[in-house]
Structures are given as C-alpha cells and as structure tokens.
Motif scaffolding. Structure first.
Motif, PDB file in Angstrom:
ATOM      1  N   THR A 273       9.935  96.218  82.749  1.00 29.11           N
ATOM      2  CA  THR A 273      10.464  94.937  82.297  1.00 29.11           C
ATOM      3  C   THR A 273      11.985  94.956  82.373  1.00 29.11           C
ATOM      4  O   THR A 273      12.632  95.913  81.936  1.00 29.11           O
ATOM      5  CB  THR A 273      10.038  94.638  80.852  1.00 29.11           C
ATOM      6  N   PHE A 274      12.564  93.892  82.917  1.00 30.49           N
ATOM      7  CA  PHE A 274      14.022  93.791  83.070  1.00 30.49           C
ATOM      8  C   PHE A 274      14.540  92.552  82.335  1.00 30.49           C
ATOM      9  O   PHE A 274      13.792  91.599  82.085  1.00 30.49           O
ATOM     10  CB  PHE A 274      14.392  93.702  84.555  1.00 30.49           C
ATOM     11  N   ASP A 275      15.839  92.600  82.014  1.00 33.78           N
ATOM     12  CA  ASP A 275      16.497  91.437  81.414  1.00 33.78           C
ATOM     13  C   ASP A 275      16.893  90.410  82.476  1.00 33.78           C
ATOM     14  O   ASP A 275      16.887  89.199  82.228  1.00 33.78           O
ATOM     15  CB  ASP A 275      17.756  91.870  80.644  1.00 33.78           C
ATOM     16  N   ILE A 276      17.269  90.907  83.657  1.00 31.43           N
ATOM     17  CA  ILE A 276      17.741  90.057  84.755  1.00 31.43           C
ATOM     18  C   ILE A 276      17.317  90.693  86.077  1.00 31.43           C
ATOM     19  O   ILE A 276      17.315  91.922  86.206  1.00 31.43           O
ATOM     20  CB  ILE A 276      19.287  89.918  84.739  1.00 31.43           C
ATOM     21  N   ILE A 277      16.994  89.868  87.071  1.00 31.85           N
ATOM     22  CA  ILE A 277      16.753  90.342  88.433  1.00 31.85           C
ATOM     23  C   ILE A 277      17.785  89.697  89.355  1.00 31.85           C
ATOM     24  O   ILE A 277      17.927  88.471  89.372  1.00 31.85           O
ATOM     25  CB  ILE A 277      15.330  90.003  88.916  1.00 31.85           C
ATOM     26  N   THR A 306      11.212  86.640  83.696  1.00 30.34           N
ATOM     27  CA  THR A 306      12.559  87.208  83.771  1.00 30.34           C
ATOM     28  C   THR A 306      13.446  86.346  84.672  1.00 30.34           C
ATOM     29  O   THR A 306      13.045  85.997  85.781  1.00 30.34           O
ATOM     30  CB  THR A 306      12.512  88.642  84.336  1.00 30.34           C
ATOM     31  N   PRO A 307      14.653  85.988  84.225  1.00 31.50           N
ATOM     32  CA  PRO A 307      15.540  85.186  85.068  1.00 31.50           C
ATOM     33  C   PRO A 307      15.871  85.916  86.370  1.00 31.50           C
ATOM     34  O   PRO A 307      16.159  87.119  86.370  1.00 31.50           O
ATOM     35  CB  PRO A 307      16.793  85.009  84.202  1.00 31.50           C
ATOM     36  N   ILE A 308      15.821  85.181  87.475  1.00 35.22           N
ATOM     37  CA  ILE A 308      16.165  85.715  88.793  1.00 35.22           C
ATOM     38  C   ILE A 308      17.384  84.969  89.310  1.00 35.22           C
ATOM     39  O   ILE A 308      17.424  83.736  89.299  1.00 35.22           O
ATOM     40  CB  ILE A 308      15.008  85.570  89.788  1.00 35.22           C
ATOM     41  N   ILE A 309      18.382  85.718  89.750  1.00 36.41           N
ATOM     42  CA  ILE A 309      19.618  85.146  90.275  1.00 36.41           C
ATOM     43  C   ILE A 309      19.746  85.524  91.749  1.00 36.41           C
ATOM     44  O   ILE A 309      19.637  86.695  92.108  1.00 36.41           O
ATOM     45  CB  ILE A 309      20.845  85.657  89.493  1.00 36.41           C
ATOM     46  N   ALA A 310      19.969  84.535  92.596  1.00 42.98           N
ATOM     47  CA  ALA A 310      20.130  84.783  94.025  1.00 42.98           C
ATOM     48  C   ALA A 310      21.536  85.290  94.321  1.00 42.98           C
ATOM     49  O   ALA A 310      22.515  84.734  93.830  1.00 42.98           O
ATOM     50  CB  ALA A 310      19.866  83.506  94.815  1.00 42.98           C
ATOM     51  N   LEU A 311      21.629  86.339  95.118  1.00 47.66           N
ATOM     52  CA  LEU A 311      22.900  86.820  95.658  1.00 47.66           C
ATOM     53  C   LEU A 311      22.869  86.535  97.154  1.00 47.66           C
ATOM     54  O   LEU A 311      22.108  87.159  97.892  1.00 47.66           O
ATOM     55  CB  LEU A 311      23.078  88.322  95.414  1.00 47.66           C
ATOM     56  N   THR A 312      23.699  85.605  97.626  1.00 47.08           N
ATOM     57  CA  THR A 312      23.549  85.159  99.001  1.00 47.08           C
ATOM     58  C   THR A 312      24.804  84.472  99.510  1.00 47.08           C
ATOM     59  O   THR A 312      25.581  83.924  98.729  1.00 47.08           O
ATOM     60  CB  THR A 312      22.359  84.186  99.122  1.00 47.08           C
ATOM     61  N   ALA A 313      24.989  84.514 100.819  1.00 51.42           N
ATOM     62  CA  ALA A 313      26.060  83.751 101.459  1.00 51.42           C
ATOM     63  C   ALA A 313      25.557  82.386 101.918  1.00 51.42           C
ATOM     64  O   ALA A 313      26.339  81.557 102.367  1.00 51.42           O
ATOM     65  CB  ALA A 313      26.617  84.527 102.648  1.00 51.42           C
ATOM     66  N   GLY A 327      11.584  79.513  91.958  1.00 51.85           N
ATOM     67  CA  GLY A 327      11.634  79.907  90.551  1.00 51.85           C
ATOM     68  C   GLY A 327      12.885  80.644  90.136  1.00 51.85           C
ATOM     69  O   GLY A 327      12.912  81.292  89.092  1.00 51.85           O
ATOM     70  N   LEU A 328      13.969  80.558  90.937  1.00 52.94           N
ATOM     71  CA  LEU A 328      15.208  81.239  90.579  1.00 52.94           C
ATOM     72  C   LEU A 328      15.997  80.413  89.570  1.00 52.94           C
ATOM     73  O   LEU A 328      15.874  79.189  89.517  1.00 52.94           O
ATOM     74  CB  LEU A 328      16.048  81.512  91.820  1.00 52.94           C
ATOM     75  N   GLN A 329      16.824  81.107  88.766  1.00 54.44           N
ATOM     76  CA  GLN A 329      17.595  80.442  87.718  1.00 54.44           C
ATOM     77  C   GLN A 329      19.025  80.116  88.118  1.00 54.44           C
ATOM     78  O   GLN A 329      19.608  79.177  87.592  1.00 54.44           O
ATOM     79  CB  GLN A 329      17.652  81.321  86.443  1.00 54.44           C
ATOM     80  N   ASP A 330      19.618  80.883  89.021  1.00 55.97           N
ATOM     81  CA  ASP A 330      21.030  80.686  89.322  1.00 55.97           C
ATOM     82  C   ASP A 330      21.333  81.252  90.699  1.00 55.97           C
ATOM     83  O   ASP A 330      20.498  81.925  91.309  1.00 55.97           O
ATOM     84  CB  ASP A 330      21.912  81.382  88.267  1.00 55.97           C
ATOM     85  N   VAL A 331      22.534  80.963  91.189  1.00 56.38           N
ATOM     86  CA  VAL A 331      22.963  81.395  92.515  1.00 56.38           C
ATOM     87  C   VAL A 331      24.383  81.928  92.423  1.00 56.38           C
ATOM     88  O   VAL A 331      25.250  81.279  91.831  1.00 56.38           O
ATOM     89  CB  VAL A 331      22.926  80.231  93.529  1.00 56.38           C
TER      90      VAL A 331
END
Length: 458
Positions: A273-277, A306-313, A327-331
């Motif tokens: 279990t994670f706090d953030i992905i 679990t909140p998922i944040i995209a890391l992307t260009a 289903g991602l929460q932020d970018v």
C-alpha cells in the motif's frame, strides 16, 4: 530526457552546501539550462505560433532577477568580444504574474543578436515604465548596440521568418532567420509589440513593449515556499534511469519504491500500500495509462484508491483528458520541478484543497448526455489557467466556424468521405473542451458516414 536529467541534477546540486562562487556558478548553469529548454520549446512551438495555437504560460517572477539572470547568461559571450553589457532600469525587484518564459525568450534572442552583430563598444539594456496602474504595468524593453546596423529598406522585413539582412550576414554570422520572427509572435501573444531603430555603421536599438500583471510580493514569496509534507511511502513508475535519479533526489525525505516497467508496477501495487503513485506515461510494452487503469479496475487492489499523479511531457488538453479517464488525480509536466511536484502531491493528499481529481467520465450516447462536462472545464482552468483556457475557447470557435459550414455542405452533397473526416475533426475539438453532447452526435455521424449510411441521419 537529457534536459530533464540536467535540470534535475542541478536541483540536487543546489541542495548541497556550496561556497558563494559555486552557488553563483550553479545558478548560472541552472538559468542557462532553463533558457536552453525554453529555446527548444519555442522552436518546437514555432508552428503553433504560425497557426495561432500557442498560448503563453504565466508564472510568478521577479523582473529584477530575470534581467540579472539574463546578463549572467550572456556575459561570457560578451566577454569573448570585450563588449560591455550595461543594465539601465528604474524597475528593481518588481514582482509580476505573467508570461516570464516568453519575455525571457524575447530578451535572450534580442541580446544574443546584439552581441553577435557587435564587434566593439557596449550593449545597453534599458527598461522604462510607459504606463502603470495598481494591477498592471506597461513596460518598454530596449536593447541598444553599436554594431553593423540595418539598411532602412530591410528594417520593415527583419521580423519576417527566415529573414536576415543579406546573404553576406548569413555566411558571416550564421543563424536560421527564425529568432526575430519568434520574438515578434511571442510579443503579439503577450499583447505587446516589437520594433527596431537602426543606422548602418552605427548600431541598432530593438525594443519590445508589453503589459505585465503586477503581483504582490507576498504572493511571489508564497509561491517559492516548498510544501511541508509528512513522510510518505511513494511508488515511482519510471523506466529511464536519469529520471529515476532526479525524482528520487527530489523526494529523498520520503520512502520511494521504484518500478521500472509495467509488470513490476502492477505487481508492486497489488502487494504494497502506498500514499502516492507517480506514473510515467510512456513505458516500454505498456503505457502508464494502461497500468493506471489496471490498478483502478479492481477494488481488491490495495492501491485501488491511492492517488496517481502523471509525470509526463505530453500535457495537451486531449492528453490530460486521457489521464483523468484512466483515474489519475494530477499531472506534473516534465522536466519535473520540485515545487510543482510537491504541490501536486499536497493537492492529491489533502481533501480540503482544490483538486484536479474529478475524473472526466466516459459518457455514453444516452439521451441524458449533458451538453457540457463542467469538470473538464474546471480541470483545464486549474491545469492551464484562465488565459490558456480562453485561448482554447478562441481556437475552438475558429475551428467550428471553419468546419461547420463545410460539414453542412458535405452532407448536402452526400459526400461520405468528407463528412467522415470533418465530423471527426469537429468531434475532436468538442472533446477538448468538454462539449460532450455535440461530440457524441458527431461521432455517430462519423460512424454512419464510414458505413455509407449518412442518409439515415435526421
């Protein structure tokens, strides 16, 4: 990726204890890398500028810091030719919220040209107030050199693309002829104007006038304070080693578990279990979107919520819609910056903060399909800001005005091929801004045209 690695490693270096000269050199290195990245971005955005699709990105900045950073960046080139760079400005320490990157790109191009075409003497950068109110300043930036000058007949064409004074200049000094054209279009995007005054053999003065929105010093400082987060357990899904090192370094106060491929990411997400992905969107074999969808598809997964944040260009509006559909929460845009990364994590964890977490739901073609998906508009507003959203709306209006009459004509003439392609293009424009009912109807029309049954459309 190379630029992401350079900026990331510089940020890590800045966290070390450095002497004053070392601190200054690292800052110049950081600013130079930022300027190089912006140059890449603006060259790639040249087509967008030509087509009217480019939107200035706004941020808090200190004009005083921007100007002195510009001098530090260009000083070595001036020193090579024994040129003096002088700054004359009554504007010291003013804080603004506006298109700092575009302004920096314009001034960098103009100053680089002044150095290139000047063999001796000095170059003066002058800033003056033309108008000012409580919320906005109109400023004039001028860069005066003692270089070769420009013939009067050529001055009116100098800001056109692929234009230089003559072939002799091109052979002697090189260059693409794009720099001044980019400056002109960037200044227009900022609502300003640009011009030149020049005398052959005596030098030139290039100037740009822009309006900048004033920011309170307290707002500017507040943006510089890193969010204070509790110790977190974070899953980082990233396959490029240098990107891994950067993010691990930026999050060294937290427990970060690394997965460098899709299989390991899904397996780890099912076991711990994670706090953030933090999810890279472009992985070999399986995309970050697919991994996110698999994590979200079963409530038996221990990271189902679990909140998922995209890391992307890839942060175009249609890309962002895909991220939220998965289903991602932020970018967070690459190159990853610590401030923006921590702010995104803080938003995802705090239920009281304004979120980017409203997933844009896939809407079927039922009769209750809403005319407008407000969550899409809210998402664009939060990620892109009001100025970019307004530009998107303007762009949509232009597209609609071009395609809608053509589509009606194609329908009237029973042209299946044109109907299919025009409906597809217009549906994509509707998707971008959340006009879901129109998009669904256009998709139906596109499908019927593909099947050759558009006569059945009422």
């Amino acid at each position: 990726t190379p630029m992401n690695g350079m900026l990331g490693m510089i940020q890590l270096l800045q966290n070390n204890e450095l002497s004053d000269p070392q601190t200054h050199r690292v800052k110049v290195l950081h600013d130079s890398t930022e300027a190089l990245l912006e140059t890449f971005d603006h060259v790639l955005q040249f087509a967008q500028l030509e087509e009217g699709g480019y939107v200035c990105s706004e941020s808090f900045f200190s004009l005083d810091e921007l100007l002195h950073s510009l001098i530090s960046l260009m000083q070595p080139k001036a020193d090579e030719k024994n040129l003096q760079l002088k700054l004359d400005t009554p504007v010291v320490g003013d804080c603004y919220y506006d298109a700092a990157g575009s302004l920096r790109q314009i001034l960098t191009n103009l100053l680089a040209n002044a150095i290139k075409f000047t063999d001796q003497g000095e170059i003066l950068i002058r800033v003056s107030h033309l108008e000012q109110s409580e919320h906005q300043h109109r400023l004039r930036f001028s860069i005066q050199d003692s270089g070769i000058g420009i013939e009067p007949a050529l001055q009116q064409h100098i800001f056109e693309r692929f234009t230089q004074a003559d072939e002799t200049i091109t052979r002697r000094f090189g260059g693409t002829g794009l720099g001044l054209s980019i400056c002109r279009q960037l200044s227009q995007e900022m609502g300003g104007q640009i011009g030149v005054e020049s005398t052959v053999g005596q030098g030139s003065t290039f100037w740009v006038e822009v309006k900048l929105k004033v920011a309170k010093a307290s707002e500017f400082k507040a943006k510089s304070v890193l969010p204070q987060l509790p110790p977190l357990k974070i899953l980082l899904v990233e396959d490029v080693e240098i990107n891994q090192q950067v993010v691990l370094g930026l999050l060294e106060q937290h427990q970060v578990i690394l997965a460098d491929n899709g299989h390991d990411a899904i397996e780890t997400a099912n076991q711990e279990t994670f706090d953030i992905i933090l999810m890279d969107m472009h992985l070999p074999g399986i995309s970050g979107l697919d991994i996110s969808a698999k994590i979200r598809e079963s409530d038996k997964c221990c990271n189902y919520k679990t909140p998922i944040i995209a890391l992307t260009a890839s942060v175009r509006p249609d890309d962002i819609q895909d991220y939220f559909n998965a289903g991602l929460q932020d970018v967070v845009a690459k190159p990853v910056k610590q401030q923006l990364l921590l702010e995104a994590i803080e938003r995802a964890l705090d239920p009281q903060k304004p979120k980017l977490s409203k997933a844009i739901q896939q809407i079927d073609t039922a009769n209750d399909t809403p005319l407008l998906d407000l969550s899409m508009i809210e998402t664009h507003l939060q990620i892109l800001g009001p100025a970019k959203l307004a530009k998107l709306m303007e762009s949509f209006c232009k597209t609609q005005q071009q395609l809608w009459p053509a589509l009606k004509q194609s329908l009237a003439s029973d042209d299946h091929y044109e109907v299919e392609h025009q409906a597809h293009a217009l549906a994509g424009a509707c998707d971008m801004l959340g006009f879901v009912k129109a998009s669904n109807l256009l998709r139906q029309l596109e499908l019927k045209a593909k099947k050759g049954t558009i006569k059945q459309v009422s």
